[in-house]
Design an enzyme around this catalytic site. Sequence first.
Site, mmCIF file in Angstrom:
data_model
loop_
_atom_site.group_PDB
_atom_site.id
_atom_site.type_symbol
_atom_site.label_atom_id
_atom_site.label_comp_id
_atom_site.label_asym_id
_atom_site.label_seq_id
_atom_site.Cartn_x
_atom_site.Cartn_y
_atom_site.Cartn_z
ATOM 1 N N SER A 127 0.827 -1.205 0.000
ATOM 2 C CA SER A 127 0.000 0.000 0.000
ATOM 3 C C SER A 127 0.860 1.253 0.000
ATOM 4 O O SER A 127 1.969 1.268 0.570
ATOM 5 C CB SER A 127 -0.894 -0.006 1.247
ATOM 6 O OG SER A 127 -1.475 1.253 1.475
ATOM 7 N N TYR A 152 -2.747 -0.481 9.837
ATOM 8 C CA TYR A 152 -2.809 -1.107 8.522
ATOM 9 C C TYR A 152 -1.499 -0.894 7.762
ATOM 10 O O TYR A 152 -0.928 -1.837 7.197
ATOM 11 C CB TYR A 152 -3.978 -0.528 7.728
ATOM 12 C CG TYR A 152 -3.993 -0.936 6.278
ATOM 13 C CD1 TYR A 152 -4.310 -2.236 5.905
ATOM 14 C CD2 TYR A 152 -3.688 -0.023 5.270
ATOM 15 C CE1 TYR A 152 -4.319 -2.631 4.579
ATOM 16 C CE2 TYR A 152 -3.695 -0.396 3.938
ATOM 17 C CZ TYR A 152 -4.010 -1.696 3.590
ATOM 18 O OH TYR A 152 -4.011 -2.072 2.263
#
Length: 320
Positions: A127, A152
């Site tokens: 990400s 995350y």
Amino acid sequence: MKVLVTGAAGFIGYHVCERLLARGDSVIGLDNLDASGDVTLKATRLSRLKAAPNFGFHRMDIRDVKSCRELFDGAKPERVVHLAARVGVRSTPAEAQDYTETNVTGFLQVLELCRQARVEHLVFASSSSVYGMGTPVPFSEHAVADKPLSLYAATKRANELMAHVYSHQYGLAVTGLRLFTVYGPWGRPDMAPMLFLRAMLEGRSIVLNGEGKMQRDFTYVDDVVEALVRVLDKPPSGAPPYRVLNVGRGAPVSMARFVDLLEERLGTKAWVELRPAQPEELEVTCADATALERETGFRPSVSLEQGLSKLVEWYRGGEG
């Protein structure tokens, strides 16, 4: 090829499976249909994939060691695309355990099974959030990524480090793709493109954190799939056979401008509530896609204007 895709019923997983099936690959889809996402939407995506004769589906959690081992032993995938994860930068303390068990322990399970099965190439979704605090713009893969702003992001950076270990110690060919704000048809309902589109059509207000000044490098899903498939077909050959690549256009747009473009395409006015920036969110994301282009000959090119037009056209076509 025979390709195992985890998170097959998810937004990106669905599109990747469609592309692989269309070119004649045999695809083994794995998904636990987790209730943290829109289960009905996942089921609809999955029903479309099941219409293909060269698609097989297994409802399974990547944390289930016994079932996953049996699947790998029976299916013998040549390559693996790992997209299954708990997603989203806004996690609560109550969700922390699930994030780490799925994204870290689950990924370790995938790495180990790929090692045991002698998989030719593992491609996994990382990400843009891994870049964290203080990263120079545009974001380069060479930048130090050691100040994540969300749990995350930390789990995704952990994935990259774990993958490097497996590549270095066992020669497993691995590529991590740092994806930048992916959007498009069949998209996640919790992300801004679909969330805002539905709210605007239903006359509900939308919230812009950072007072609409935050910038995102929106990447259309077809560009992401093209990049991923090209990468999958070309395993890294270095020592170790490991790489991390950005997948983004390198053209950030403010969220206020994003709303303007969506208003134009929907022909309606947005009711906007401005709020301060949240601590887990980056002020700007911007990909340097030089390495991706060097490795694959491809660079994402669908502009936000083009992508939003395609998204609205799809939604109004009755499939949203």
